[in-house]
Design a protein around this motif. Structure first.
Motif, short mmCIF file in Angstrom:
data_model
loop_
_atom_site.label_atom_id
_atom_site.label_comp_id
_atom_site.label_asym_id
_atom_site.label_seq_id
_atom_site.Cartn_x
_atom_site.Cartn_y
_atom_site.Cartn_z
N GLU A 121 -36.11 -53.39 -2.54
CA GLU A 121 -34.95 -53.60 -3.75
C GLU A 121 -34.76 -52.33 -4.78
O GLU A 121 -33.54 -52.16 -5.28
CB GLU A 121 -34.65 -54.93 -4.07
N PHE A 122 -35.88 -51.85 -4.99
CA PHE A 122 -35.77 -50.67 -6.13
C PHE A 122 -35.39 -49.37 -5.59
O PHE A 122 -35.12 -48.59 -6.31
CB PHE A 122 -37.21 -50.84 -6.76
N LEU A 123 -35.21 -49.27 -4.23
CA LEU A 123 -34.89 -48.04 -3.73
C LEU A 123 -33.48 -47.78 -3.34
O LEU A 123 -32.92 -49.18 -3.17
CB LEU A 123 -35.81 -47.77 -2.50
N GLU A 124 -32.83 -46.93 -3.22
CA GLU A 124 -31.27 -46.63 -2.87
C GLU A 124 -31.17 -45.96 -1.67
O GLU A 124 -31.92 -45.07 -1.25
CB GLU A 124 -30.64 -46.38 -3.96
N GLY A 125 -29.85 -45.92 -1.11
CA GLY A 125 -29.63 -45.23 -0.01
C GLY A 125 -30.04 -45.61 1.18
O GLY A 125 -31.16 -46.42 1.34
N LEU A 157 -33.79 -41.70 12.23
CA LEU A 157 -35.22 -42.13 12.42
C LEU A 157 -36.21 -41.21 12.39
O LEU A 157 -35.93 -40.08 13.12
CB LEU A 157 -35.34 -42.88 13.78
N PRO A 158 -37.11 -41.23 11.61
CA PRO A 158 -38.09 -39.83 11.26
C PRO A 158 -38.97 -39.83 12.71
O PRO A 158 -39.29 -40.78 13.59
CB PRO A 158 -38.92 -40.11 10.41
N ALA A 159 -39.42 -38.58 13.05
CA ALA A 159 -40.07 -38.41 14.27
C ALA A 159 -41.51 -39.25 14.26
O ALA A 159 -41.97 -39.28 13.11
CB ALA A 159 -40.33 -36.76 14.66
N GLU A 160 -41.74 -40.10 15.40
CA GLU A 160 -43.00 -40.50 15.53
C GLU A 160 -44.06 -39.71 15.00
O GLU A 160 -44.39 -38.48 15.36
CB GLU A 160 -43.29 -41.17 16.76
N GLY A 161 -45.09 -40.06 13.87
CA GLY A 161 -46.13 -39.37 13.67
C GLY A 161 -45.98 -38.41 12.61
O GLY A 161 -47.08 -37.91 11.90
N GLU A 175 -34.04 -42.21 -3.81
CA GLU A 175 -33.64 -42.52 -2.48
C GLU A 175 -34.68 -42.76 -1.38
O GLU A 175 -35.53 -41.71 -1.28
CB GLU A 175 -32.71 -41.16 -2.27
N ARG A 176 -34.24 -43.38 -0.45
CA ARG A 176 -35.04 -43.68 0.56
C ARG A 176 -35.39 -42.40 1.45
O ARG A 176 -36.45 -42.06 1.84
CB ARG A 176 -34.58 -44.81 1.51
N GLU A 177 -34.50 -41.73 1.58
CA GLU A 177 -34.61 -40.43 2.36
C GLU A 177 -35.43 -39.60 1.79
O GLU A 177 -36.08 -38.75 2.27
CB GLU A 177 -33.14 -39.88 2.80
N GLU A 178 -35.16 -39.31 0.36
CA GLU A 178 -36.18 -38.35 -0.60
C GLU A 178 -37.70 -38.92 -0.29
O GLU A 178 -38.52 -38.13 -0.15
CB GLU A 178 -35.77 -38.46 -1.78
N GLN A 189 -43.12 -36.89 4.85
CA GLN A 189 -43.10 -35.75 6.28
C GLN A 189 -43.58 -34.55 5.53
O GLN A 189 -44.44 -34.03 6.30
CB GLN A 189 -41.74 -35.36 6.58
N GLN A 190 -43.40 -34.23 4.28
CA GLN A 190 -44.11 -32.95 3.84
C GLN A 190 -45.66 -33.11 3.65
O GLN A 190 -46.21 -32.10 4.11
CB GLN A 190 -43.20 -32.62 2.44
#
Length: 384
Positions: A187-191, A196-200, A214-217, A223-224
């Motif tokens: 609940e503390f995240l937004e967006g 769906l990110p690539a598996e792995g 932001e969840r996407e950030e 991923q980075q």
């Protein structure tokens, strides 16, 4: 007369210089010697705080006796402009120099109250813990599954605290679908996460975040980090592996991750699959079959059926040759390292040994004996 005046003036100058030098030496000793703090404290440095304000906090807590010397010392050592926001543990007897280092170096909080949103293989868990400055141990105050139960009493009040820190932790072997689904209940995240990110592609690790991030950030940070780990370990890989790309290394690492939870076995498990790839033998690993059935969207929750071992999916390594088309989970650094630098063995088989680990074999005959022993163990357990 003028000689007397000059002589007196020179004497006065020497005295002033001598006193000044003594004052500097005294200040240096005050800055570097053990401080007056008797019990550890958790120092909270607010975002935008000034060194002057922090020095007064420290004086009020009994950690420093001379706030001005603390400020001058930080300025003299070039750290006055490097103040970091966070919560920092100050141990008994810490010198001003040590305190300055703690609040200006990494910026990683070392005490206070922390909410850790942990994403595991089976479910997510919210764990709120607080560091006891006296014992230097974290004490869990709240623990619950946000996907299955309501937040317990006291959570809302705690979540409203301005000094609460947040962390998201991924376990090794979680799938990308699991990560995205579980993050929805943070609940503390937004967006929303649009894709769906690539598996792995997500690095199992612990990530400090802020309320409202932001969840996407956060996904991008994961991923980075995974890409950086893979680049580093790929550059150090063993020569001659039957892996043509980083993606294939990630695929193999994900299989190793799902096959064993015993750290010292990873290199052996990886060697089995490397040996099979080199000899053109199918991998025949159950976790790939499971992924073909679920695509990582939920645990199977039961044993595999014989018909499923023959199912025609792109991930069924009992049916296909070589590696499956994608990873089957997000592997951790240790499993990637094992896939790229496996143990040197002649093993071609392994099976559970009843202790949580595996029995390895070079020949089918030896493997069949190990399988028979494992079935005896299963039968004994079923009868108890």
């Amino acid at each position: 007369m003028w000689r007397a005046v000059a002589s007196n003036g020179l004497t006065l100058l020497v005295v002033v210089l001598f006193c000044g030098a003594g004052l500097v030496l005294w200040g240096q000793r005050q800055y570097t010697q053990p401080g007056p703090l008797e019990q550890a404290i958790c120092l909270r440095v607010e975002r935008g705080a000034t060194l002057s304000r922090v020095s007064e906090q420290l004086a009020a807590e009994g950690a420093v006796t001379h706030p001005a010397i603390f400020r001058l010392g930080a300025d003299y050592t070039g750290r006055s402009g490097q103040l970091k926001a966070g919560s920092f543990l100050v141990r008994p007897g810490a010198s001003m120099d040590e305190i300055t280092a703690a609040i200006t170096q990494s910026g990683r909080s070392t005490c206070g109250t922390e909410l850790n949103f942990r994403i595991g293989i089976a479910n997510a868990e919210v764990q709120v813990r607080e560091l006891n400055p006296e014992t230097e141990r974290y004490e869990v105050t709240i623990e619950y599954d946000p996907g299955a139960e309501a937040a317990p009493e006291g959570y809302a009040e705690l979540a409203a605290r301005a000094d609460l820190r947040y962390r998201v932790t991924l376990a090794e072997g979680v799938t990308s679908w699991q990560v995205v689904e579980e993050l929805k209940s943070a609940e503390f995240l937004e967006g929303a996460v649009a894709e769906l990110p690539a598996e792995g592609s997500l690095a199992p690790d612990s990530y400090e975040v802020t309320r409202g991030a932001e969840r996407e950030e956060l996904i991008a940070r994961m991923q980075q980090r995974q890409a950086a780990i893979l680049d580093e370990l790929w550059a150090e890989r063993e020569e001659g592996l039957p892996l043509d790309s980083r993606e294939e290394a990630l695929i193999l690492a994900s299989i190793v991750e799902k096959e064993t939870g015993v750290p010292q076995e990873r290199g052996q498990v990886a060697s089995v699959f490397i040996n099979r790839l080199n000899q053109g033998i199918r991998l025949q690993t159950d976790p790939t079959v499971i992924y073909g059935l679920t695509e990582g969207r939920a645990p199977l929750g039961r044993g595999l059926r014989q018909s499923e071992l023959r199912s025609n999916t792109r991930w069924n390594t009992y049916v296909i040759d070589g590696l499956p088309p994608t990873p089957i989970a997000n592997p951790g650094r240790a499993s990637i390292a094992a896939a790229l630098n496996p143990d040197e063995t002649d093993f071609l088989y392994f099976v559970a040994d009843g202790t949580g680990g595996h029995a390895f074999a070079e020949t089918l005959a030896e493997h069949n004996e190990n399988v028979a022993r494992w079935r005896e163990i299963e039968a004994e357990r079923g009868g108890n």
